[in-house]
Design a protein around this motif. Sequence first.
Motif, mmCIF file in Angstrom:
data_model
loop_
_atom_site.group_PDB
_atom_site.id
_atom_site.type_symbol
_atom_site.label_atom_id
_atom_site.label_comp_id
_atom_site.label_asym_id
_atom_site.label_seq_id
_atom_site.Cartn_x
_atom_site.Cartn_y
_atom_site.Cartn_z
ATOM 1 N N ILE A 263 -4.367 -8.460 7.814
ATOM 2 C CA ILE A 263 -3.426 -9.251 8.616
ATOM 3 C C ILE A 263 -4.163 -10.383 9.334
ATOM 4 O O ILE A 263 -3.683 -11.531 9.399
ATOM 5 C CB ILE A 263 -2.711 -8.348 9.650
ATOM 6 N N LYS A 264 -5.345 -10.088 9.856
ATOM 7 C CA LYS A 264 -6.137 -11.103 10.565
ATOM 8 C C LYS A 264 -6.590 -12.221 9.631
ATOM 9 O O LYS A 264 -6.908 -13.315 10.082
ATOM 10 C CB LYS A 264 -7.355 -10.440 11.217
ATOM 11 N N LYS A 265 -6.635 -11.933 8.326
ATOM 12 C CA LYS A 265 -7.066 -12.922 7.347
ATOM 13 C C LYS A 265 -5.887 -13.649 6.691
ATOM 14 O O LYS A 265 -6.072 -14.393 5.721
ATOM 15 C CB LYS A 265 -7.891 -12.242 6.252
ATOM 16 N N GLY A 266 -4.678 -13.400 7.213
ATOM 17 C CA GLY A 266 -3.524 -14.134 6.716
ATOM 18 C C GLY A 266 -2.713 -13.437 5.650
ATOM 19 O O GLY A 266 -1.837 -14.050 5.034
ATOM 20 N N TRP A 267 -2.976 -12.162 5.411
ATOM 21 C CA TRP A 267 -2.197 -11.413 4.428
ATOM 22 C C TRP A 267 -0.935 -10.841 5.059
ATOM 23 O O TRP A 267 -0.870 -10.607 6.264
ATOM 24 C CB TRP A 267 -3.031 -10.259 3.872
ATOM 25 N N ASN A 268 0.064 -10.610 4.219
ATOM 26 C CA ASN A 268 1.241 -9.840 4.599
ATOM 27 C C ASN A 268 1.098 -8.469 3.944
ATOM 28 O O ASN A 268 0.845 -8.377 2.747
ATOM 29 C CB ASN A 268 2.519 -10.532 4.106
ATOM 30 N N VAL A 269 1.229 -7.404 4.737
ATOM 31 C CA VAL A 269 0.983 -6.060 4.216
ATOM 32 C C VAL A 269 2.167 -5.153 4.505
ATOM 33 O O VAL A 269 2.665 -5.087 5.635
ATOM 34 C CB VAL A 269 -0.289 -5.436 4.832
ATOM 35 N N ASN A 270 2.639 -4.462 3.463
ATOM 36 C CA ASN A 270 3.642 -3.406 3.591
ATOM 37 C C ASN A 270 2.989 -2.074 3.257
ATOM 38 O O ASN A 270 2.325 -1.953 2.218
ATOM 39 C CB ASN A 270 4.810 -3.643 2.626
ATOM 40 N N VAL A 271 3.162 -1.103 4.125
ATOM 41 C CA VAL A 271 2.675 0.250 3.875
ATOM 42 C C VAL A 271 3.880 1.165 3.709
ATOM 43 O O VAL A 271 4.805 1.151 4.531
ATOM 44 C CB VAL A 271 1.786 0.759 5.022
ATOM 45 N N ILE A 272 3.896 1.948 2.632
ATOM 46 C CA ILE A 272 4.970 2.915 2.390
ATOM 47 C C ILE A 272 4.360 4.307 2.433
ATOM 48 O O ILE A 272 3.448 4.618 1.664
ATOM 49 C CB ILE A 272 5.645 2.670 1.033
ATOM 50 N N SER A 273 4.852 5.136 3.355
ATOM 51 C CA SER A 273 4.289 6.474 3.527
ATOM 52 C C SER A 273 5.386 7.448 3.922
ATOM 53 O O SER A 273 6.521 7.059 4.191
ATOM 54 C CB SER A 273 3.183 6.462 4.589
ATOM 55 N N ILE B 203 0.854 -1.182 0.000
ATOM 56 C CA ILE B 203 0.000 0.000 0.000
ATOM 57 C C ILE B 203 0.891 1.233 0.000
ATOM 58 O O ILE B 203 1.732 1.391 0.886
ATOM 59 C CB ILE B 203 -0.934 0.028 1.221
ATOM 60 N N ILE B 204 0.726 2.091 -0.999
ATOM 61 C CA ILE B 204 1.515 3.321 -1.080
ATOM 62 C C ILE B 204 0.583 4.507 -0.890
ATOM 63 O O ILE B 204 -0.355 4.718 -1.686
ATOM 64 C CB ILE B 204 2.263 3.444 -2.429
ATOM 65 N N ASN B 205 0.784 5.235 0.176
ATOM 66 C CA ASN B 205 0.016 6.448 0.439
ATOM 67 C C ASN B 205 0.898 7.402 1.239
ATOM 68 O O ASN B 205 1.223 7.120 2.390
ATOM 69 C CB ASN B 205 -1.266 6.147 1.217
ATOM 70 N N GLN B 206 1.285 8.489 0.627
ATOM 71 C CA GLN B 206 2.183 9.431 1.288
ATOM 72 C C GLN B 206 1.641 9.903 2.629
ATOM 73 O O GLN B 206 2.400 10.184 3.547
ATOM 74 C CB GLN B 206 2.437 10.645 0.389
ATOM 75 N N TYR B 207 0.322 9.964 2.765
ATOM 76 C CA TYR B 207 -0.284 10.591 3.939
ATOM 77 C C TYR B 207 -0.892 9.588 4.914
ATOM 78 O O TYR B 207 -1.681 9.962 5.780
ATOM 79 C CB TYR B 207 -1.351 11.589 3.488
ATOM 80 N N ALA B 208 -0.539 8.311 4.807
ATOM 81 C CA ALA B 208 -1.087 7.303 5.701
ATOM 82 C C ALA B 208 -0.558 7.502 7.128
ATOM 83 O O ALA B 208 0.593 7.879 7.332
ATOM 84 C CB ALA B 208 -0.728 5.906 5.200
#
Length: 415
Positions: A30-40, A6-11
Amino acid sequence: MPNLWIINQYANTPDMPGHTRQYEMATGLIKKGWNVNVISSDFNLSKRYFIKLKGLNLKKKENINGIDWHWLRVIPYQKNNYMRYLNILSFCGMLTIEFFKLIFKGNQNISYPDIILASSPQLPATYISLLFAKLLKKPFIAEIRDLWPQVLIDQRGLNRKNPLIKLLKFFEKKIYKNSDYLIVLAKGAEKYVLEKGATKTIWLPNGSDLDKFKFSVLPEENQAFCFNRPLRIFYCGAHGELNDLETAIKAAELIENKPIKLIFIGDGPCKKDLIKKAKNQLNVEFWDSVSKEKIPNILSKADAILLNLKKVSLFEYGISPNKLYDAYAIGRPVITNVEGFINKEVENNNLGFTASSSNPEELAQAFLNMLNTNRKERELMGIRARKLAERTYSRQRINILFEKLLNNLTQNRID
């Protein structure tokens, strides 16, 4: 384990002021088993200073409740002048470096994505993310929060032949046409993006976590406010040009002799000027911005919530305001001056009172209407608002639809 970028400068995370949409979506995945990277960016839009990065550090990675969060340094700015554009471009530069490190050198700090999602209104960064998604041959989702550059044309009167507008229009066209899916936050924006070349869209509005924004009864009061305390109307959010809080201050000035208190909570480039304008008004107060996690408790002290925006034609269908859905969730009557979809929703569901945009007289009358409405009816407004939040603007409901979209993309079965 599928991986989403997920790319959102303002997250933001809940310990910061500002919207937490990406955080809430990520924690649900995450609770459903995903791996998530956030770039902000680490430069907080509300506070206008860095929170995580110290000294000369250019980036920092944290694991926040299972989310791999990447904070990038950008050029800071205080006012919406040329420095804001440098701020946007600096995020694009840092983001590009991160992408290249991953692709050509391998980056142990971040995993290859199965899907890339980038959020506007930062169109340059969204376009860069689209290019890298195509390079990696991965599905790409654009999340359309604000309809740039159209809002710049409507708000500031910029000419369509302006080089900046032409460039943003180019980004917009490419993003709409080449994204595997477009998420629109405002229902009315679907028509706009389809006309501009989008092929697959889904409406996933902003919404509140109903486990955190719990329904609360109205604060105690005497039958007649003037014998106890004034009616408290809270505004909670940015203090910028588009928020047009000067209109609200003028409205309050028109009813200075009435038992109504207008309380502004938040920060932004216009706040100092607004405080000066209201320095002699006893029915106006300004409070500091607070983290998202403190908002439910603060809003529970309000008798009504104000949503105030400048008169911009695009707002008639192109906006999805978190502060409004937070008010719905805790069960508060609302006062809005956002013409079009928002005002109609409030009127059709009998959730409060409305006024025309940038009209102090009408807004003052809306304040008086709320004051003169008996407690029983205001309680019913709040109950109806909560039911609407549960039906439409619940983070839980939105997360279910979001995960379904991601699963369809990863399985190459888009309905």
